[in-house]
Design a protein around this motif. Structure first.
Motif, short mmCIF file in Angstrom:
data_model
loop_
_atom_site.label_atom_id
_atom_site.label_comp_id
_atom_site.label_asym_id
_atom_site.label_seq_id
_atom_site.Cartn_x
_atom_site.Cartn_y
_atom_site.Cartn_z
N LEU A 69 4.05 5.66 -5.50
CA LEU A 69 4.20 5.49 -6.91
C LEU A 69 3.01 6.54 -7.54
O LEU A 69 3.26 7.43 -8.57
N PHE A 70 1.68 6.50 -7.29
CA PHE A 70 0.69 7.27 -7.70
C PHE A 70 0.28 8.52 -7.04
O PHE A 70 -0.32 9.29 -7.66
N MET A 71 0.76 8.71 -5.77
CA MET A 71 0.27 10.14 -5.23
C MET A 71 1.09 10.99 -4.98
O MET A 71 1.16 12.31 -4.48
N THR A 72 2.51 11.01 -5.14
CA THR A 72 3.25 11.87 -5.03
C THR A 72 3.63 12.58 -6.37
O THR A 72 3.40 12.26 -7.34
N ASN A 73 4.33 13.69 -6.25
CA ASN A 73 4.56 14.57 -7.29
C ASN A 73 6.26 14.07 -7.88
O ASN A 73 7.05 14.31 -7.18
N ILE A 84 0.89 -1.14 0.06
CA ILE A 84 0.07 -0.14 -0.10
C ILE A 84 0.86 1.21 0.03
O ILE A 84 0.58 2.48 -0.88
N LEU A 85 1.82 1.23 0.80
CA LEU A 85 2.87 2.36 0.79
C LEU A 85 3.44 2.68 -0.42
O LEU A 85 3.70 3.75 -1.07
N LEU A 86 4.04 1.53 -1.06
CA LEU A 86 4.67 1.63 -2.27
C LEU A 86 3.58 2.00 -3.44
O LEU A 86 4.06 3.03 -4.16
N LEU A 87 2.32 1.60 -3.37
CA LEU A 87 1.52 2.36 -4.53
C LEU A 87 0.98 3.54 -4.22
O LEU A 87 0.92 4.37 -5.42
#
Length: 153
Positions: A36-40, A30-33
């Motif tokens: 990957l998808f929520m950071t700038n 969950i942290l990895l996903l």
């Protein structure tokens, strides 16, 4: 060792270890996903390949662009700017506060005029398509196709 000849205790310990391991794996995924998808993807410090300016992109929609002074190292003019990032379209729009140009000119004690600061930053105040490839950021100006290549610091 643990519960020497007691199969029931070993089975209970094995279930606990398996459950804890499964929970840790799920949390890690969950942290990895999320990363990957929520950071700038542009967040960080970037330097123009020519050394003509430095860009520090923060996650709250603000950035600082530094125009270095030739005479002294590790000094320059910092301009606070705003950006809007569209991850779906892979675009970034960079804007400046018009009153900031005069403030920057005042801070430099005559080394830069308001017009010089405006001209130096005019190349980055537009909408770009962006592409990040390892430690290199390529900004392609949408209207004319000019490219800025920045290296991550």
């Amino acid at each position: 060792m643990i519960a020497r000849d007691d199969e029931e205790k070993r089975s209970k310990i094995w279930r606990i270890v398996t459950a804890v391991s499964t929970i840790l794996i799920i949390v890690g995924v969950i942290l990895l996903l999320m990363k990957l998808f929520m950071t700038n993807p542009l967040e960080g410090n970037w330097a123009d390949e020519d050394g003509s300016f430095y860009m520090s992109i923060m996650k709250n929609g603000s950035m600082v662009i530094t125009i270095p002074e030739e005479e002294r190292e590790n000094s320059g003019v910092d301009m606070d700017m705003r950006y809007t990032l569209d991850k779906e379209e892979k675009t970034i729009t960079i804007t400046a506060d018009e009153s900031g140009f005069g403030k920057i000119a005042d801070k430099t004690d005559g080394q830069f005029t308001e017009e010089e600061v405006r001209r130096a930053l005019s190349t980055v105040m537009t909408t770009f398509d962006y592409s990040v490839d390892q430690e290199q950021l390529t900004l392609t100006e949408r209207e004319y196709g000019e490219q800025l290549i920045l290296i991550k610091e």
